[in-house]
Design a protein around this motif. Structure first.
Motif, PDB file in Angstrom:
ATOM      1  N   VAL A  42       0.659  -1.188   0.104  1.00 38.10           N
ATOM      2  CA  VAL A  42       0.150   0.025  -0.091  1.00 38.10           C
ATOM      3  C   VAL A  42       0.759   1.155   0.071  1.00 38.10           C
ATOM      4  N   ILE A  43       1.867   1.311   0.617  1.00 45.18           N
ATOM      5  CA  ILE A  43       2.920   2.325   0.860  1.00 45.18           C
ATOM      6  C   ILE A  43       3.624   2.663  -0.484  1.00 45.18           C
ATOM      7  N   VAL A  44       3.875   1.699  -1.420  1.00 46.93           N
ATOM      8  CA  VAL A  44       4.480   1.707  -2.736  1.00 46.93           C
ATOM      9  C   VAL A  44       3.285   2.212  -3.699  1.00 46.93           C
ATOM     10  N   VAL A  45       2.013   1.648  -3.472  1.00 46.96           N
ATOM     11  CA  VAL A  45       1.008   2.151  -4.340  1.00 46.96           C
ATOM     12  C   VAL A  45       0.997   3.786  -4.274  1.00 46.96           C
ATOM     13  N   CYS A  46       0.711   4.202  -2.834  1.00 43.82           N
ATOM     14  CA  CYS A  46       0.731   5.690  -2.645  1.00 43.82           C
ATOM     15  C   CYS A  46       1.926   6.514  -3.408  1.00 43.82           C
ATOM     16  N   GLY A  47       3.133   5.826  -3.256  1.00 39.78           N
ATOM     17  CA  GLY A  47       4.178   6.243  -3.749  1.00 39.78           C
ATOM     18  C   GLY A  47       3.977   6.536  -5.465  1.00 39.78           C
ATOM     19  N   PHE A  48       3.622   5.473  -5.927  1.00 42.11           N
ATOM     20  CA  PHE A  48       3.251   5.521  -7.339  1.00 42.11           C
ATOM     21  C   PHE A  48       1.943   6.355  -7.844  1.00 42.11           C
ATOM     22  N   ILE A  49       1.050   6.688  -7.044  1.00 36.61           N
ATOM     23  CA  ILE A  49       0.021   7.558  -7.101  1.00 36.61           C
ATOM     24  C   ILE A  49       0.582   9.072  -7.096  1.00 36.61           C
ATOM     25  N   VAL A  51       3.680   9.677  -7.888  1.00 32.40           N
ATOM     26  CA  VAL A  51       4.679   9.832  -9.000  1.00 32.40           C
ATOM     27  C   VAL A  51       3.755  10.178 -10.092  1.00 32.40           C
ATOM     28  N   THR A  52       2.570   9.357 -10.350  1.00 33.98           N
ATOM     29  CA  THR A  52       1.509   9.721 -11.452  1.00 33.98           C
ATOM     30  C   THR A  52       1.103  11.140 -11.503  1.00 33.98           C
ATOM     31  N   TRP A  83      13.657  17.804  -6.599  1.00 29.99           N
ATOM     32  CA  TRP A  83      13.666  17.332  -5.036  1.00 29.99           C
ATOM     33  C   TRP A  83      12.327  17.079  -5.144  1.00 29.99           C
ATOM     34  N   PHE A  84      11.269  17.164  -5.889  1.00 31.53           N
ATOM     35  CA  PHE A  84       9.862  16.393  -5.692  1.00 31.53           C
ATOM     36  C   PHE A  84       9.860  14.945  -5.693  1.00 31.53           C
ATOM     37  N   GLN A  85      11.130  14.496  -6.267  1.00 29.33           N
ATOM     38  CA  GLN A  85      11.276  13.059  -6.481  1.00 29.33           C
ATOM     39  C   GLN A  85      11.764  12.253  -5.153  1.00 29.33           C
ATOM     40  N   ILE A  86      11.970  12.942  -4.248  1.00 29.91           N
ATOM     41  CA  ILE A  86      12.405  12.376  -3.040  1.00 29.91           C
ATOM     42  C   ILE A  86      11.277  11.709  -2.456  1.00 29.91           C
ATOM     43  N   PHE A 150       2.968   4.895 -15.675  1.00 35.93           N
ATOM     44  CA  PHE A 150       2.703   5.106 -14.386  1.00 35.93           C
ATOM     45  C   PHE A 150       1.419   4.967 -13.614  1.00 35.93           C
ATOM     46  N   ALA A 151       0.320   5.231 -14.529  1.00 38.01           N
ATOM     47  CA  ALA A 151      -0.950   5.246 -14.226  1.00 38.01           C
ATOM     48  C   ALA A 151      -1.285   3.778 -14.188  1.00 38.01           C
ATOM     49  N   ALA A 152      -0.902   2.813 -15.154  1.00 37.93           N
ATOM     50  CA  ALA A 152      -1.160   1.595 -15.226  1.00 37.93           C
ATOM     51  C   ALA A 152      -0.335   0.597 -14.286  1.00 37.93           C
TER      52      ALA A 152
END
Length: 183
Positions: A42-49, A51-52, A83-86, A150-152
Motif C-alpha cells: 500500500v505504501i508503494v502504491v501511494c508512492g506510485f500515485i 509519481v503519477t 527534489w519533488f522526486q524524494i 505510471f498510471a497502469a
C-alpha cells in the motif's frame, strides 16, 4: 537521487524496529507478516500515485509541457524541482521495510531447514522478475507515454495488493495461533 532510497532505509530500519513496531504492538495493533507485507504494498502504491500525479504536474509546467512539440531540444526540462522526486524514493524504501524485509523473514522462518536457501533464492528471484518487467515497460518510458505507464502500474499494484491480502491473510491468523500455543 538513487542514494535517497539507501539513506532512508539505513535511517528508517532502526526507527521502525525500535520505535514504530513496538509502539504499534503496545497500542494493540499486532501486524502479522501478511499485514506488514500488504502495508508495504500500500505504501508503494501511494508512492506510485504520487509519481503519477507529479508526472501530470510536470506536463502542465512550461516551457515544454509534455515534450511533444517540434521545438523541444534534447535534454529539455520543465520548471519543476527535481527534489519533488524524494517522496517516491522514500516511499519505496519504507515499503521495503514492510514488504521485502518481512517477506524474506517469513519465507525463511516457514521453510524446512533443508529448503531455507532455496526458498530464499526463489523469494529473491522475484526481484529479477520485477526488474525484467521494468525493462519491458521502459520501452514506453518516453514522454508523454510514461504518464500512462505510471498510471497502469499504479492500478495493477493496487489491485494486486488487495488480491495478495485476501489470498494470504489466513497465514497471519495461523501464525498468531502458533505463537499463542508456544507461549
Amino acid at each position: 537521487l538513487n542514494v535517497v532510497n539507501s539513506l532512508v532505509l539505513v535511517i528508517s530500519i532502526p526507527i521502525f524496529d525500535n520505535f514504530v513496531f513496538p509502539l504499534l504492538r503496545r497500542c494493540g495493533l499486532r501486524m502479522g507478516p501478511i499485514a506488514r507485507i500488504t502495508t508495504g504494498f500500500v505504501i508503494v502504491v501511494c508512492g506510485f500515485i504520487y509519481v503519477t500525479v507529479l508526472q501530470k504536474i510536470i506536463y502542465t509546467k512550461g516551457p515544454y509541457y509534455d515534450f511533444t512539440g517540434p521545438d523541444v531540444p534534447v535534454g529539455a526540462t520543465n520548471d519543476i524541482s527535481v527534489w519533488f522526486q524524494i517522496v517516491p524514493y522514500a516511499a519505496v524504501a519504507i515499503s521495503e521495510i514492510f514488504a521485502s524485509v518481512t517477506g524474506l523473514e517469513f519465507a525463511f522462518s516457514q521453510a524446512p531447514a533443508e529448503l531455507k536457501s532455496v526458498l530464499t533464492a526463489v523469494f529473491l528471484f522475484t526481484n529479477c522478475g520485477g526488474a525484467l518487467i521494468g525493462l519491458i515497460l521502459a520501452i514506453w518510458g518516453g514522454d508523454p507515454q510514461v504518464l500512462y505507464v505510471f498510471a497502469a502500474e499504479t492500478a495493477v499494484l493496487g489491485v494486486m495488493s488487495v488480491v495478495f491480502y485476501f489470498c494470504f491473510r489466513h497465514y497471519d491468523v495461523a501464525l498468531a495461533e502458533q505463537e499463542q500455543f508456544h507461549s
